[in-house]
Design a protein around this motif. Structure first.
Motif, PDB file in Angstrom:
ATOM      1  N   TYR A 105       0.833  -1.207   0.000  1.00  0.00           N
ATOM      2  CA  TYR A 105       0.000   0.000   0.000  1.00  0.00           C
ATOM      3  C   TYR A 105       0.868   1.257   0.000  1.00  0.00           C
ATOM      4  O   TYR A 105       0.617   2.209  -0.761  1.00  0.00           O
ATOM      5  N   GLU A 106       1.894   1.281   0.832  1.00  0.00           N
ATOM      6  CA  GLU A 106       2.783   2.446   0.881  1.00  0.00           C
ATOM      7  C   GLU A 106       3.506   2.628  -0.448  1.00  0.00           C
ATOM      8  O   GLU A 106       3.680   3.766  -0.913  1.00  0.00           O
ATOM      9  N   ALA A 107       3.931   1.537  -1.060  1.00  0.00           N
ATOM     10  CA  ALA A 107       4.590   1.627  -2.362  1.00  0.00           C
ATOM     11  C   ALA A 107       3.649   2.199  -3.414  1.00  0.00           C
ATOM     12  O   ALA A 107       4.051   2.981  -4.278  1.00  0.00           O
ATOM     13  N   MET A 108       2.363   1.814  -3.351  1.00  0.00           N
ATOM     14  CA  MET A 108       1.365   2.316  -4.287  1.00  0.00           C
ATOM     15  C   MET A 108       1.067   3.796  -4.035  1.00  0.00           C
ATOM     16  O   MET A 108       1.042   4.602  -4.977  1.00  0.00           O
ATOM     17  N   ALA A 109       0.840   4.162  -2.771  1.00  0.00           N
ATOM     18  CA  ALA A 109       0.397   5.514  -2.448  1.00  0.00           C
ATOM     19  C   ALA A 109       1.518   6.549  -2.546  1.00  0.00           C
ATOM     20  O   ALA A 109       1.272   7.700  -2.915  1.00  0.00           O
ATOM     21  N   ILE A 110       2.744   6.150  -2.217  1.00  0.00           N
ATOM     22  CA  ILE A 110       3.871   7.084  -2.220  1.00  0.00           C
ATOM     23  C   ILE A 110       4.584   7.098  -3.574  1.00  0.00           C
ATOM     24  O   ILE A 110       4.825   8.154  -4.151  1.00  0.00           O
ATOM     25  N   TYR A 111       4.884   5.910  -4.086  1.00  0.00           N
ATOM     26  CA  TYR A 111       5.745   5.775  -5.254  1.00  0.00           C
ATOM     27  C   TYR A 111       4.971   5.388  -6.516  1.00  0.00           C
ATOM     28  O   TYR A 111       5.552   5.226  -7.581  1.00  0.00           O
ATOM     29  N   SER A 112       3.669   5.232  -6.382  1.00  0.00           N
ATOM     30  CA  SER A 112       2.807   4.832  -7.503  1.00  0.00           C
ATOM     31  C   SER A 112       3.259   3.513  -8.114  1.00  0.00           C
ATOM     32  O   SER A 112       3.172   3.307  -9.329  1.00  0.00           O
ATOM     33  N   ALA A 113       3.735   2.607  -7.273  1.00  0.00           N
ATOM     34  CA  ALA A 113       4.270   1.326  -7.737  1.00  0.00           C
ATOM     35  C   ALA A 113       3.176   0.482  -8.378  1.00  0.00           C
ATOM     36  O   ALA A 113       2.171   0.155  -7.739  1.00  0.00           O
ATOM     37  N   ASN A 114       3.374   0.122  -9.635  1.00  0.00           N
ATOM     38  CA  ASN A 114       2.325  -0.543 -10.407  1.00  0.00           C
ATOM     39  C   ASN A 114       2.148  -2.014 -10.049  1.00  0.00           C
ATOM     40  O   ASN A 114       1.025  -2.497  -9.886  1.00  0.00           O
ATOM     41  N   ALA A 115       3.256  -2.749  -9.914  1.00  0.00           N
ATOM     42  CA  ALA A 115       3.135  -4.159  -9.548  1.00  0.00           C
ATOM     43  C   ALA A 115       2.558  -4.313  -8.144  1.00  0.00           C
ATOM     44  O   ALA A 115       1.792  -5.239  -7.874  1.00  0.00           O
ATOM     45  N   ALA A 116       2.907  -3.385  -7.238  1.00  0.00           N
ATOM     46  CA  ALA A 116       2.346  -3.406  -5.885  1.00  0.00           C
ATOM     47  C   ALA A 116       0.832  -3.211  -5.936  1.00  0.00           C
ATOM     48  O   ALA A 116       0.076  -3.816  -5.167  1.00  0.00           O
ATOM     49  N   THR A 117       0.384  -2.383  -6.872  1.00  0.00           N
ATOM     50  CA  THR A 117      -1.057  -2.150  -7.045  1.00  0.00           C
ATOM     51  C   THR A 117      -1.745  -3.410  -7.556  1.00  0.00           C
ATOM     52  O   THR A 117      -2.827  -3.776  -7.084  1.00  0.00           O
ATOM     53  N   ILE A 118      -1.115  -4.085  -8.514  1.00  0.00           N
ATOM     54  CA  ILE A 118      -1.657  -5.344  -9.026  1.00  0.00           C
ATOM     55  C   ILE A 118      -1.742  -6.372  -7.900  1.00  0.00           C
ATOM     56  O   ILE A 118      -2.729  -7.114  -7.778  1.00  0.00           O
ATOM     57  N   ALA A 119      -0.723  -6.400  -7.041  1.00  0.00           N
ATOM     58  CA  ALA A 119      -0.701  -7.330  -5.909  1.00  0.00           C
ATOM     59  C   ALA A 119      -1.876  -7.074  -4.971  1.00  0.00           C
ATOM     60  O   ALA A 119      -2.511  -8.026  -4.480  1.00  0.00           O
ATOM     61  N   ILE A 120      -2.185  -5.822  -4.720  1.00  0.00           N
ATOM     62  CA  ILE A 120      -3.315  -5.480  -3.854  1.00  0.00           C
ATOM     63  C   ILE A 120      -4.629  -5.909  -4.503  1.00  0.00           C
ATOM     64  O   ILE A 120      -5.509  -6.466  -3.836  1.00  0.00           O
ATOM     65  N   ALA A 121      -4.756  -5.666  -5.807  1.00  0.00           N
ATOM     66  CA  ALA A 121      -5.975  -6.082  -6.521  1.00  0.00           C
ATOM     67  C   ALA A 121      -6.156  -7.588  -6.450  1.00  0.00           C
ATOM     68  O   ALA A 121      -7.274  -8.081  -6.225  1.00  0.00           O
ATOM     69  N   GLU A 122      -5.065  -8.338  -6.608  1.00  0.00           N
ATOM     70  CA  GLU A 122      -5.138  -9.800  -6.549  1.00  0.00           C
ATOM     71  C   GLU A 122      -5.491 -10.270  -5.139  1.00  0.00           C
ATOM     72  O   GLU A 122      -6.235 -11.238  -4.962  1.00  0.00           O
ATOM     73  N   THR A 123      -4.970  -9.597  -4.135  1.00  0.00           N
ATOM     74  CA  THR A 123      -5.270  -9.958  -2.746  1.00  0.00           C
ATOM     75  C   THR A 123      -6.750  -9.795  -2.438  1.00  0.00           C
ATOM     76  O   THR A 123      -7.370 -10.652  -1.799  1.00  0.00           O
ATOM     77  N   ILE A 124      -7.322  -8.705  -2.901  1.00  0.00           N
ATOM     78  CA  ILE A 124      -8.726  -8.402  -2.584  1.00  0.00           C
ATOM     79  C   ILE A 124      -9.697  -9.245  -3.396  1.00  0.00           C
ATOM     80  O   ILE A 124     -10.683  -9.769  -2.858  1.00  0.00           O
ATOM     81  N   ALA A 125      -9.424  -9.397  -4.694  1.00  0.00           N
ATOM     82  CA  ALA A 125     -10.406 -10.016  -5.588  1.00  0.00           C
ATOM     83  C   ALA A 125      -9.961 -11.332  -6.210  1.00  0.00           C
ATOM     84  O   ALA A 125     -10.745 -11.970  -6.911  1.00  0.00           O
ATOM     85  N   GLY A 126      -8.732 -11.745  -5.987  1.00  0.00           N
ATOM     86  CA  GLY A 126      -8.247 -12.983  -6.582  1.00  0.00           C
ATOM     87  C   GLY A 126      -7.508 -12.768  -7.882  1.00  0.00           C
ATOM     88  O   GLY A 126      -6.569 -13.487  -8.199  1.00  0.00           O
TER      89      GLY A 126
END
Length: 410
Positions: A105-126
């Motif tokens: 989350y910090e990587a996404m919110a601070i650094y706009s990390a794209n793979a970290a965002t994909i990881a969060i999406a996969e965690t929440i929805a599969g």
């Protein structure tokens, strides 16, 4: 209509700020009052500003207990491959690594990390494909219009190495009008103000103290200590792609007033033009607007102080505004706003409790352009019964009906 504000001269100042952008909007984060807009209804590329919606869904899931901050994520092949593309904003992930949701989350919110965002999406929805369903559901829930989502990150799908969500075009990109972006930010801050604790961090090290440590500089250069710093800025999200250009959703707070500015496809020096445009918007808002009470709580309108009551002990019951209504207005136009009573019903049936909603207040501007509110109407505008409307006893009601019967005969 009743004017409630003190006198003053109507402003002649122009609303044309000369912004070199394709779309823009400025709103008061408290009331949702729109202070300025330019081409705010055309759907444009939003790039990584899309991550605000991903943040929203994650914070909802955290609050609901569906996801925990210390929960571990095992890196998927998709997230790993995207994380290795250093041409994108990323923190490299290990193929066999495990990362906490908080780190991602910090990587996404601070650094706009794209793979970290994909990881969060996969965690929440599969999967990111399933996450798109949640994005569209949330967008509809908060009333966004003109939105089009093809991934969780805001990248162009062509940058996802052929692994883009199923059913989406290989070269498509997320789009939304500036007004909907502002509405998203408005609701995000209302529901999850804690998002600012992370978005306001100018620098942080990902996985500090490990072999994977990487410095993350916030892409929001308006934060304190950064190159385009602006007093009061503590968020919210930048975005850049070839299609979307330079984009920025910024928020700043000064003297108790918080503003939200959205800049779409700013033209000019790389990464700086969007902040220059945002600065113009913030200067305009903080410099020319003040928050005024338009209607006090308990106010009664002279031409409609009460509403008729059927079968009540009294023929009428007093009505008044439930809460005070305040909003930002241009200081030089403070006398241009009027409160108008709009009744939703002509009468009440007794019994009716004190506080029963009978209508609402509509705020009108006598002259000149008014942009309205980001949610469509002013909040806290209910008009209610000031006392309880009690029902007449059965005996008295019977006598009334007999009297009405005989009066009808003659």
């Amino acid at each position: 209509m009743v004017s409630l504000l003190p006198g003053g001269n109507t402003a002649s100042a122009t609303d044309n700020l000369g912004l070199n952008v394709k779309g823009a909007i400025l709103i008061d984060a408290d009331s949702g009052k729109i202070l300025y807009e330019k081409n705010a209804n055309e759907a444009l590329g939003i790039a990584s500003m899309s991550k605000m919606l991903t943040e929203y869904i994650l914070l909802d899931a955290i609050n609901d207990g569906k996801v925990k901050w210390d929960q571990k994520y095992k890196v998927s092949d998709y997230a790993y491959k995207i994380s290795q593309d250093r041409a994108l904003s990323n923190v490299p992930l290990r193929a066999d690594g495990e990362y906490t949701i908080k780190e991602l989350y910090e990587a996404m919110a601070i650094y706009s990390a794209n793979a970290a965002t994909i990881a969060i999406a996969e965690t929440i929805a599969g999967s990111e494909t399933e996450f798109l369903t949640l994005m569209n559901k949330k967008a509809k829930e908060i009333g966004l219009k003109g939105y089009h989502f093809v991934n969780a990150t805001g990248l162009n799908n062509a940058q996802l190495q052929g692994m883009q969500p199923k059913g989406t075009s290989a070269s498509d990109e997320n789009k939304m009008p500036a007004k909907s972006v502002a509405r998203l930010a408005y609701h995000l801050l209302k529901d999850h103000p804690e998002v600012l604790k992370t978005s306001s961090i100018p620098r942080k090290t990902f996985r500090e103290g490990t072999d994977d440590a990487i410095k993350m500089d916030n892409w929001n250069f308006m934060l304190p200590g950064l190159v385009s710093e602006y007093e009061g800025v503590d968020g919210l999200k930048t975005g850049t792609t070839d299609y979307a250009g330079q984009c920025f959703t910024g928020t700043a707070k000064r003297n108790g007033t918080r503003l939200i500015a959205v800049v779409m496809h700013a033209e000019g020096a790389a990464h700086i033009a969007r902040f220059k445009a945002a600065r113009q918007l913030f200067d305009y808002g903080f410099g020319q607007f003040t928050t005024e009470e338009i209607v006090p709580a308990g106010y009664t309108f002279k031409k409609q102080r009460s509403i008729a009551v059927k079968n009540g002990k009294e023929k009428n019951v007093k009505i008044a505004t439930k809460d005070s209504i305040s909003m930002m207005v241009k200081t030089s136009e403070v006398d241009d706003y009027q409160a108008k009573l709009v009744l939703d019903k002509e009468s009440l049936n007794a019994p009716a409790k004190k506080g029963t909603v009978v209508g609402h207040v509509q705020i009108d501007k006598k002259s000149g352009k008014d942009y309205g509110f980001i949610d469509g109407s002013v909040s806290g505008a209910d008009v209610v019964t000031a006392v309880t409307a009690e029902k007449v006893g059965w005996f008295s009601l019977t006598l009334k009906k007999i009297g009405a019967f005989f009066s009808g005969l003659f």
